[in-house]
Design an enzyme around this catalytic site. Structure first.
Site, PDB file in Angstrom:
ATOM      1  N   GLN A  55      -0.346   6.657 -10.813  1.00 19.12           N
ATOM      2  CA  GLN A  55       0.495   6.337 -11.974  1.00 19.12           C
ATOM      3  C   GLN A  55       1.859   7.016 -11.921  1.00 19.12           C
ATOM      4  OE1 GLN A  55      -0.122   4.195 -14.455  1.00 19.12           O
ATOM      5  NE2 GLN A  55      -2.190   3.668 -13.835  1.00 19.12           N
ATOM      6  N   CYS A  94     -16.461  -1.785 -26.217  1.00 23.13           N
ATOM      7  CA  CYS A  94     -16.697  -3.218 -26.188  1.00 23.13           C
ATOM      8  C   CYS A  94     -15.715  -3.953 -25.281  1.00 23.13           C
ATOM      9  CB  CYS A  94     -16.698  -3.808 -27.596  1.00 23.13           C
ATOM     10  SG  CYS A  94     -18.384  -4.156 -28.153  1.00 23.13           S
ATOM     11  N   HIS A 100       0.523  -1.862  -6.529  1.00 26.01           N
ATOM     12  CA  HIS A 100       0.639  -2.768  -7.677  1.00 26.01           C
ATOM     13  C   HIS A 100       1.002  -2.042  -8.975  1.00 26.01           C
ATOM     14  CE1 HIS A 100      -3.355  -2.276  -9.830  1.00 26.01           C
ATOM     15  NE2 HIS A 100      -3.678  -1.726  -8.675  1.00 26.01           N
ATOM     16  N   THR A 139      -6.968  -5.238  10.931  1.00 30.24           N
ATOM     17  CA  THR A 139      -5.615  -5.757  11.097  1.00 30.24           C
ATOM     18  C   THR A 139      -4.823  -5.488   9.825  1.00 30.24           C
ATOM     19  OG1 THR A 139      -6.426  -7.440  12.592  1.00 30.24           O
ATOM     20  CG2 THR A 139      -4.268  -7.838  11.595  1.00 30.24           C
ATOM     21  N   GLY A 192      -5.239   2.355  -4.405  1.00 34.92           N
ATOM     22  CA  GLY A 192      -5.507   3.680  -4.957  1.00 34.92           C
ATOM     23  C   GLY A 192      -6.953   4.121  -4.773  1.00 34.92           C
ATOM     24  N   SER A 193      -7.879   3.215  -5.017  1.00 37.19           N
ATOM     25  CA  SER A 193      -9.295   3.586  -4.939  1.00 37.19           C
ATOM     26  C   SER A 193      -9.666   4.015  -3.522  1.00 37.19           C
ATOM     27  CB  SER A 193     -10.179   2.411  -5.369  1.00 37.19           C
ATOM     28  OG  SER A 193      -9.862   2.017  -6.675  1.00 37.19           O
TER      29      SER A 193
HETATM   30  C1  PLP Z   1      -4.957   6.904 -11.758  1.00 37.54           C
HETATM   31  C2  PLP Z   1      -5.492   5.763 -10.965  1.00 37.54           C
HETATM   32  N1  PLP Z   1      -6.166   5.992  -9.829  1.00 37.54           N
HETATM   33  C3  PLP Z   1      -6.656   4.985  -9.080  1.00 37.54           C
HETATM   34  C4  PLP Z   1      -6.483   3.680  -9.439  1.00 37.54           C
HETATM   35  C5  PLP Z   1      -7.053   2.595  -8.568  1.00 37.54           C
HETATM   36  O1  PLP Z   1      -6.050   1.924  -7.859  1.00 37.54           O
HETATM   37  P1  PLP Z   1      -6.327   0.530  -7.169  1.00 37.54           P
HETATM   38  O2  PLP Z   1      -6.472  -0.461  -8.256  1.00 37.54           O
HETATM   39  O3  PLP Z   1      -5.127   0.268  -6.325  1.00 37.54           O
HETATM   40  O4  PLP Z   1      -7.563   0.685  -6.349  1.00 37.54           O
HETATM   41  C6  PLP Z   1      -5.793   3.380 -10.609  1.00 37.54           C
HETATM   42  C7  PLP Z   1      -5.594   1.985 -11.053  1.00 37.54           C
HETATM   43  O5  PLP Z   1      -6.312   1.441 -11.861  1.00 37.54           O
HETATM   44  C8  PLP Z   1      -5.287   4.448 -11.397  1.00 37.54           C
HETATM   45  O6  PLP Z   1      -4.625   4.217 -12.527  1.00 37.54           O
HETATM   46 ZN    ZN Z   2     -19.365  -5.587 -29.619  1.00 36.54          ZN
END
Ligand code: PLP
Ligand code: ZN
Lengths: 129, 394
Positions: B178, B323, B200, B236, B69-70
């Site tokens: 999500q 925290c 995942h 790859t 996702g990132s």
């Molecule tokens: C809304 C959203 N965007 C992006 C991500 C990032 O995905 P990834 O962990 O596959 O990089 C997440 C996961 O934590 C997410 O919930």
């Molecule tokens: Zn604390």
């Protein structure tokens, strides 16, 4: 590896000296809800000795365990010694804290210092220079 | 153990594990190689691409496999910004409850001279199309609004936003990490130009995801090198991961309706049960909400303590408390929907899995009630609230 040591978890799950002392000789509250940890210490002082101590904490496991451990370290100790309690001593007694959690143990030291300050302000003659 | 943190990650499905095995044990060849073991791997990637495309209403050539996702968020936003820059457009519209993968990428663009407008999300955590209409300008090159929020589970009016952007000729990206595999997503119906997904989150492996980019949208590379993924993502290919991602999505898509119906009922039972806790509040709209997401604030307690005591009871959950993250600020999402710091620290997110049942939900309700009461029992904040020294917020 778990996030916290066994000792931290033990003090977090079964905190010692939880509660309030209605007729406390010194009370100290530190922290604020903005940062996420608030600690309040109540001291009973007799004959220059901390005869009883209770605490209340809003915060993470590290904050709860630090307050609990700190109360054990100071209970029954002379005021002169209690004044020298450091957060490092609290953290060591807990077998260490994660680095980013050290600030939570500082609160225990600060809450006790503040409670002592409250006591001294009511009993200036007891102030130790 | 009750695993109620499915928004953080999910367990891989047996179908996904079975699908990936041959590409670890037998067809481990490099997909770029000419011999059979390589070509088998190449074919598997292309089949996965077709399957993933079908699940979101896209064409196979519009799917780019990434590391998750990132990466997809980064590439989508930076590509759109590059296209905008070439046309002299440097304005982007987004919202404050995006994932950090989006927010931090936008921050980077801001430093490069882009201007970002954040739409309000109101107390419900949902953007409004009217606000978008007022926010876009002649130099707007991108609108990026997530499909569904990872913390509070709110579902955004994606179709409405997409249609508007299409009319105005503005690129529209949605972080659907999500949503994909959980609620219906159709890039054509929704008018989406760029979409991010992560395996995942739908019972596939970690470190695999994909980016949908509507045909004709030129992507900028984040990773330069070989000609894999039509030259848009070098390296790859993660063959076992890609194959497993597709298998996981096929299964999630096939069971989507059934799972959503079942989970929404469990979710509402959980919300109902937790609402009985005094001075608590549900975070995020109750209806425009992912089927598995429950997120509450409990006044007078702190989230990390809550999580650890729930862990002792065999419940895995998460919190937006500072925290738990190591920062001093609680969740930016909770702050954006108007929860003040004091209350945001006491948040709990429970995201149910498809194998959960009413017994699990009832056990969670009982456990949370017990733990909240215990923590309030020695909280100086709770004492101040109950003694009238401070007014209740919730
Ligand atoms: C809304 C959203 N965007 C992006 C991500 C990032 O995905 P990834 O962990 O596959 O990089 C997440 C996961 O934590 C997410 O919930
Ligand atoms: Zn604390």
């Amino acid at each position: 590896m778990a996030l916290y040591s066994e000792k931290v978890m033990d003090h977090f799950r079964n905190p010692r000296n939880v509660g309030v002392i209605e007729d406390a000789d010194g009370v100290g509250e530190v922290g604020n809800a903005k940062c996420g940890d608030i600690m309040k210490m109540y001291l009973k002082i007799d004959n220059d000795t901390v005869t009883d101590v209770k605490f209340e904490t809003f915060g993470c496991a590290s904050a709860v365990a630090s307050s609990s451990m700190a109360t054990e370290l100071i209970k029954g100790k002379p005021v002169s010694e209690v004044m020298r309690l450091t957060n490092k001593a609290v953290a060591e007694a807990l077998d260490g804290l994660p680095d980013y959690k050290m600030h939570c143990s500082v609160l225990a030291e600060e809450a006790i210092a503040k409670a002592l300050e409250d006591y001294f302000s009511k009993h200036p003659e007891k102030r130790i220079q | 153990m009750i695993y109620a943190d499915n928004a953080a990650t999910t367990k891989m499905s047996s179908a996904a594990i079975a699908a990936m095995m041959p590409y670890i044990t037998e067809y481990y060849g490099n997909p770029s190689s000419l011999y059979l073991a390589g070509q088998k791997a190449k074919e598997a990637i292309e089949r996965a691409r077709e399957s993933v495309a079908r699940c979101i209403g896209a064409q196979p050539r519009e799917i780019l496999f990434t590391s998750g996702g990132s990466e997809s968020d980064n590439q989508a936003i930076l590509s759109a910004a590059m296209i905008g820059k070439k046309q002299g457009k440097r304005h982007i519209v987004s919202d404050p409850i995006e994932h950090h993968a989006v927010l931090h990428t936008l921050k980077k663009l801001e430093k490069e001279g882009f201007e970002i407008t954040f739409l309000p999300v109101y107390g419900e955590g949902v953007v409004r199309a009217e606000d978008l209409k007022n926010a876009v300008r002649d130099d707007t090159c991108l609108v990026t609004v997530m499909y569904a929020n990872n913390e509070i589970g709110t579902i955004q009016p994606i179709g409405e936003i997409g249609r508007f952007c299409r009319e105005r000729g503005i690129l529209f990206h949605t972080d659907a990490v999500q949503a994909v595999g959980h609620i219906p997503v159709d890039v054509v119906k929704d008018g989406v130009d760029l979409l991010s997904a992560s395996a995942h989150k739908f019972h596939g492996p970690k470190g695999v995801g994909f980016l949908y980019a509507k045909r004709g949208i030129p992507l900028s590379n984040l990773i330069e090198g070989g000609a894999q993924e039509r030259g848009k993502r070098a390296g790859t290919e993660n063959v076992p991961g890609i194959v497993a991602a597709a298998a996981a999505l096929e299964e999630s898509a096939a069971k989507m309706e059934e799972n959503a119906r079942k989970l929404s009922a469990l979710r509402d039972r959980l919300i109902c049960g937790l609402s009985e806790i005094s001075h608590s509040a549900l975070n995020g709209d109750a209806h425009k909400r992912l089927p598995s997401n429950v997120n509450f604030c409990f006044e007078g307690i702190e989230g990390e303590s809550l999580l650890l005591l729930l862990d002792d009871k065999g419940i895995c959950a998460s919190s937006g408390s500072a925290c738990t993250s190591g920062s001093l600020d609680p969740s930016h999402v909770l702050l954006a929907i108007g929860r003040v710091h004091d209350v945001a620290h006491g948040s709990l997110r429970l995201t149910l899995g498809e194998d959960a049942d009413t017994e699990d939900v009832d056990y969670i309700i009982r456990s949370v009630k017990e733990v909240v009461e215990r923590l309030r029992g020695f909280s100086p904040v709770w004492r101040d609230l109950t003694s009238g020294k401070k007014p209740f917020i919730l």
